[in-house]
Design a protein around this motif. Structure first.
Motif, PDB file in Angstrom:
ATOM      1  N   LYS A   1     -28.289 -14.827 -14.269  1.00 29.24           N
ATOM      2  CA  LYS A   1     -27.125 -14.054 -14.733  1.00 29.24           C
ATOM      3  C   LYS A   1     -27.438 -12.565 -14.838  1.00 29.24           C
ATOM      4  CE  LYS A   1     -25.207 -18.009 -17.024  1.00 29.24           C
ATOM      5  NZ  LYS A   1     -24.995 -18.706 -18.249  1.00 29.24           N
ATOM      6  N   TYR A   2     -28.121 -12.061 -13.810  1.00 35.45           N
ATOM      7  CA  TYR A   2     -28.449 -10.645 -13.741  1.00 35.45           C
ATOM      8  C   TYR A   2     -27.390  -9.905 -12.943  1.00 35.45           C
ATOM      9  CZ  TYR A   2     -33.253 -11.339 -15.418  1.00 35.45           C
ATOM     10  OH  TYR A   2     -34.360 -11.627 -16.169  1.00 35.45           O
ATOM     11  N   ILE A   3     -27.216  -8.648 -13.250  1.00 36.77           N
ATOM     12  CA  ILE A   3     -26.402  -7.755 -12.443  1.00 36.77           C
ATOM     13  C   ILE A   3     -27.261  -7.358 -11.240  1.00 36.77           C
ATOM     14  CG2 ILE A   3     -25.347  -5.463 -12.355  1.00 36.77           C
ATOM     15  CD1 ILE A   3     -24.896  -5.795 -15.412  1.00 36.77           C
ATOM     16  N   MET A   4     -26.667  -7.339 -10.070  1.00 37.17           N
ATOM     17  CA  MET A   4     -27.433  -6.992  -8.880  1.00 37.17           C
ATOM     18  C   MET A   4     -26.870  -5.743  -8.233  1.00 37.17           C
ATOM     19  SD  MET A   4     -28.312  -9.364  -5.691  1.00 37.17           S
ATOM     20  CE  MET A   4     -29.868  -9.100  -4.925  1.00 37.17           C
ATOM     21  N   VAL A   5     -27.726  -4.789  -7.970  1.00 33.48           N
ATOM     22  CA  VAL A   5     -27.344  -3.578  -7.261  1.00 33.48           C
ATOM     23  C   VAL A   5     -27.927  -3.691  -5.853  1.00 33.48           C
ATOM     24  CG1 VAL A   5     -27.518  -1.068  -7.200  1.00 33.48           C
ATOM     25  CG2 VAL A   5     -27.398  -2.253  -9.410  1.00 33.48           C
ATOM     26  N   THR A   6     -27.064  -3.619  -4.856  1.00 32.88           N
ATOM     27  CA  THR A   6     -27.503  -3.834  -3.484  1.00 32.88           C
ATOM     28  C   THR A   6     -26.578  -3.117  -2.510  1.00 32.88           C
ATOM     29  OG1 THR A   6     -27.976  -5.509  -1.799  1.00 32.88           O
ATOM     30  CG2 THR A   6     -26.165  -5.980  -3.290  1.00 32.88           C
ATOM     31  N   GLU A   7     -27.085  -2.811  -1.344  1.00 32.77           N
ATOM     32  CA  GLU A   7     -26.237  -2.328  -0.258  1.00 32.77           C
ATOM     33  C   GLU A   7     -25.778  -3.482   0.614  1.00 32.77           C
ATOM     34  OE1 GLU A   7     -27.876   0.893   1.951  1.00 32.77           O
ATOM     35  OE2 GLU A   7     -28.288   2.068   0.162  1.00 32.77           O
ATOM     36  N   ASN A   8     -26.334  -4.654   0.411  1.00 30.35           N
ATOM     37  CA  ASN A   8     -26.042  -5.813   1.238  1.00 30.35           C
ATOM     38  C   ASN A   8     -24.908  -6.648   0.632  1.00 30.35           C
ATOM     39  OD1 ASN A   8     -26.139  -7.800   3.136  1.00 30.35           O
ATOM     40  ND2 ASN A   8     -28.174  -8.531   2.617  1.00 30.35           N
TER      41      ASN A   8
END
Length: 93
Positions: free
Chosen positions: A49-56
């Motif tokens: 349940k983590y926030i994910m920062v991604t360009e994908n």
């Protein structure tokens, strides 16, 4: 080095692997597989349940129950400095 290691949390892989297998089976049945490493990273974010920062976002948005993903160019990250945050502070409940 020890200070850095003290700040790193250990993620329980068993929960992440279960989520990875569930997601991979679902994506395979839909004919929408993504790279295994991307799938494992995304599955870890879902399981923990983590926030994910991604360009994908194109591939990772295929994951079921994906929590939150934003691109690196998102204005909400304008003042973001990695050393100011710990993952545990941004875990969604």
């Amino acid at each position: 080095v020890q200070s850095l290691l003290n700040d790193i949390g250990i993620v329980p892989l068993f929960d992440c692997i279960q989520e990875y297998c569930r997601q991979k089976a679902r994506l395979r049945s839909l004919g929408q597989l993504i790279e295994d490493f991307d799938l494992f990273i995304g599955s870890t974010a879902v399981a923990m349940k983590y926030i994910m920062v991604t360009e994908n976002t194109k591939h990772l948005s295929r994951l079921q129950t994906f929590i939150w993903k934003i691109g690196w160019n998102d204005e909400r990250l304008e003042d973001y400095r990695l050393e100011d945050y710990r993952l545990e502070d941004y875990r969604l409940e």
